[in-house]
Design a protein around this motif. Structure first.
Motif, PDB file in Angstrom:
ATOM      1  N   ARG A 206       0.830  -1.215   0.000  1.00 23.34           N
ATOM      2  CA  ARG A 206       0.000   0.000   0.000  1.00 23.34           C
ATOM      3  C   ARG A 206       0.857   1.255   0.000  1.00 23.34           C
ATOM      4  O   ARG A 206       0.538   2.229  -0.656  1.00 23.34           O
ATOM      5  CB  ARG A 206      -0.929  -0.004   1.205  1.00 23.34           C
ATOM      6  CG  ARG A 206      -1.998  -1.031   1.083  1.00 23.34           C
ATOM      7  CD  ARG A 206      -2.864  -1.008   2.291  1.00 23.34           C
ATOM      8  NE  ARG A 206      -3.892  -2.020   2.132  1.00 23.34           N
ATOM      9  CZ  ARG A 206      -4.672  -2.406   3.095  1.00 23.34           C
ATOM     10  NH1 ARG A 206      -4.547  -1.883   4.289  1.00 23.34           N
ATOM     11  NH2 ARG A 206      -5.579  -3.319   2.885  1.00 23.34           N
ATOM     12  N   HIS A 207       1.953   1.184   0.752  1.00 24.82           N
ATOM     13  CA  HIS A 207       2.858   2.332   0.787  1.00 24.82           C
ATOM     14  C   HIS A 207       3.455   2.584  -0.591  1.00 24.82           C
ATOM     15  O   HIS A 207       3.578   3.729  -1.024  1.00 24.82           O
ATOM     16  CB  HIS A 207       3.970   2.121   1.818  1.00 24.82           C
ATOM     17  CG  HIS A 207       3.488   2.235   3.229  1.00 24.82           C
ATOM     18  ND1 HIS A 207       3.054   1.147   3.937  1.00 24.82           N
ATOM     19  CD2 HIS A 207       3.353   3.306   4.037  1.00 24.82           C
ATOM     20  CE1 HIS A 207       2.670   1.543   5.143  1.00 24.82           C
ATOM     21  NE2 HIS A 207       2.841   2.845   5.235  1.00 24.82           N
ATOM     22  N   ASP A 208       3.814   1.516  -1.279  1.00 24.07           N
ATOM     23  CA  ASP A 208       4.360   1.646  -2.629  1.00 24.07           C
ATOM     24  C   ASP A 208       3.320   2.239  -3.575  1.00 24.07           C
ATOM     25  O   ASP A 208       3.632   3.114  -4.388  1.00 24.07           O
ATOM     26  CB  ASP A 208       4.813   0.284  -3.173  1.00 24.07           C
ATOM     27  CG  ASP A 208       6.019  -0.271  -2.458  1.00 24.07           C
ATOM     28  OD1 ASP A 208       6.788   0.513  -1.852  1.00 24.07           O
ATOM     29  OD2 ASP A 208       6.189  -1.506  -2.487  1.00 24.07           O
ATOM     30  N   ALA A 209       2.078   1.760  -3.465  1.00 26.54           N
ATOM     31  CA  ALA A 209       1.005   2.273  -4.323  1.00 26.54           C
ATOM     32  C   ALA A 209       0.745   3.748  -4.048  1.00 26.54           C
ATOM     33  O   ALA A 209       0.598   4.549  -4.979  1.00 26.54           O
ATOM     34  CB  ALA A 209      -0.270   1.459  -4.114  1.00 26.54           C
ATOM     35  N   LEU A 210       0.714   4.100  -2.783  1.00 25.69           N
ATOM     36  CA  LEU A 210       0.500   5.495  -2.422  1.00 25.69           C
ATOM     37  C   LEU A 210       1.636   6.372  -2.928  1.00 25.69           C
ATOM     38  O   LEU A 210       1.416   7.432  -3.517  1.00 25.69           O
ATOM     39  CB  LEU A 210       0.355   5.621  -0.899  1.00 25.69           C
ATOM     40  CG  LEU A 210      -0.013   6.986  -0.345  1.00 25.69           C
ATOM     41  CD1 LEU A 210      -1.309   7.495  -0.947  1.00 25.69           C
ATOM     42  CD2 LEU A 210      -0.128   6.922   1.161  1.00 25.69           C
ATOM     43  N   ARG A 211       2.862   5.902  -2.746  1.00 26.52           N
ATOM     44  CA  ARG A 211       4.031   6.643  -3.236  1.00 26.52           C
ATOM     45  C   ARG A 211       3.965   6.797  -4.757  1.00 26.52           C
ATOM     46  O   ARG A 211       4.257   7.859  -5.299  1.00 26.52           O
ATOM     47  CB  ARG A 211       5.324   5.942  -2.832  1.00 26.52           C
ATOM     48  CG  ARG A 211       6.579   6.670  -3.314  1.00 26.52           C
ATOM     49  CD  ARG A 211       7.847   6.037  -2.782  1.00 26.52           C
ATOM     50  NE  ARG A 211       7.922   6.063  -1.339  1.00 26.52           N
ATOM     51  CZ  ARG A 211       8.284   7.127  -0.627  1.00 26.52           C
ATOM     52  NH1 ARG A 211       8.591   8.259  -1.224  1.00 26.52           N
ATOM     53  NH2 ARG A 211       8.334   7.066   0.685  1.00 26.52           N
TER      54      ARG A 211
END
Length: 61
Positions: A3-8
């Motif tokens: 999720r962090h990667d997607a948000l980034r």
């Protein structure tokens, strides 16, 4: 992809569009409708992801 990667990824794409518009502005150009739509889609996706994370955190509490 986490999720962090997607948000980034969404926020980075939005940042790139803003930088593109800033460069265009130096030439007195305006953003195209398609670039605005794409940028809005990235912002909407990032916000939806944050909403899902928040809902899951509330459920876990």
């Amino acid at each position: 992809m986490t999720r962090h990667d997607a948000l980034r990824d969404h926020l980075t794409s939005l940042k790139v569009w803003i930088e593109h518009w800033q460069t265009d502005r130096l030439c007195n150009l305006i953003p195209t409708e398609s670039s605005l739509i794409l940028a809005k889609a990235h912002a909407d996706s990032a916000l939806a992801l944050l909403d899902r994370v928040e809902a899951e955190q509330k459920e876990a509490a």
